[in-house]
Design an enzyme around this catalytic site. Structure first.
Site, PDB file in Angstrom:
ATOM      1  CB  SER A 135      -0.871   0.006   1.261  1.00 41.75           C
ATOM      2  OG  SER A 135      -1.489   1.258   1.467  1.00 41.75           O
ATOM      3  CE1 TYR A 148      -3.723  -2.104   5.501  1.00 39.42           C
ATOM      4  CE2 TYR A 148      -3.049   0.131   4.963  1.00 39.42           C
ATOM      5  CZ  TYR A 148      -3.522  -1.106   4.565  1.00 39.42           C
ATOM      6  OH  TYR A 148      -3.781  -1.348   3.233  1.00 39.42           O
TER       7      TYR A 148
END
Length: 262
Positions: A135, A148
């Site tokens: 990501s 995350y």
């Protein structure tokens, strides 16, 4: 039919990016294997494209070994691993529980590590390749997402290590870093924005979070899958250890200059 004769093992393939990759690879001739904890969405994908569903936790080495044994029995060795499973780990450090941190580690990093380790004998023998789906949170820090952000940074580092260690054995590894992608998981985050700002729809939330993105919109799962399938193909034979952003230009924006924009 660039994947004709190839077997692709895809984690998190029931929805979003993973499902789009499965459909595209199958259309290009691949034998697709989907692994995930929930059988229903995986079977919904394979009903359309064929392929094999192996239910299990991609972070569980025993489950992955059992899955690969089934793949070997029914299809053969794996040529491509798409380590796409991920999620969780949202929240600031000061309030993040041990359980949330551990879940972020397991779902994002452990899934990639375990599947890569278990698939590597096949990939070395077949001169295959790995695509790690990270990501742009693996390159920069979003707010209140310590778990995350940390694990996606770790996924980038893990992909680099794989590229360094196994390139000489013919195994390429590349890392894909999407920005906002219009998926069911992202829709949940958009609902947070809807509630926070009193917006009228999820579509308005997407417009808000991409207002400073040069292309001004989120990606579709298919747009991300196109890039993943390219780097997994022979067309990208000299790409190894590459980090590709699929973010509409989000990561080229110089934040301190936003004040100059009308």
């Amino acid at each position: 039919m660039r994947f004709s004769g190839k077997t692709a093992f895809i984690t998190g393939g029931g929805t979003g990016i993973g499902a789009a990759v499965a459909r595209r690879m199958a259309a290009d001739g691949a034998r697709v294997v989907l692994m995930g904890r929930r059988r229903e969405p995986l079977e919904a994908v394979t009903r359309d494209i064929g392929g094999l569903v192996v239910q299990g936790d991609a972070a569980d080495a025993k489950a992955v070994r059992a899955a690969l044994a089934e793949v070997h029995e029914k299809i053969g060795p794996v040529d491509i691993l798409v380590a796409n499973a991920g999620g969780h780990g949202v929240g600031p450090t000061v309030t993040m529980s041990d359980e949330t941190w551990a879940l972020a580690t397991r779902t994002n990093l452990d899934t990639a590590f375990v599947c890569a380790r278990e698939c590597l004998p096949d990939l070395i023998a077949r001169k295959g390749n790995i695509v790690v789906v990270a990501s742009i949170a693996g390159l920069f820090a979003g707010p209140a997402a310590a778990g995350y952000v940390t694990m996606k940074h770790a996924c980038v580092g893990f992909g680099k290590s794989l590229a360094r260690d196994y390139g000489r054995q013919g195994v390429r590894t590349n890392i894909i870093c999407p920005g906002w992608v219009a998926t069911a998981m992202a829709d949940e985050q958009m609902q947070v924005i809807v509630d926070k700002h009193g917006l009228g729809s999820i579509e308005e939330a997407y417009r808000l979070v991409t207002r400073d993105v040069p292309l001004g919109r989120p990606a579709t799962p298919e747009e991300v899958s196109n890039v993943i399938c390219f780097v997994a193909s022979a067309e990208a034979a000299m790409m190894n250890g590459s980090i590709l952003t699929v973010d509409g230009g989000a990561t080229v924006v110089d934040l301190p200059t936003l004040a100059f924009v009308d």
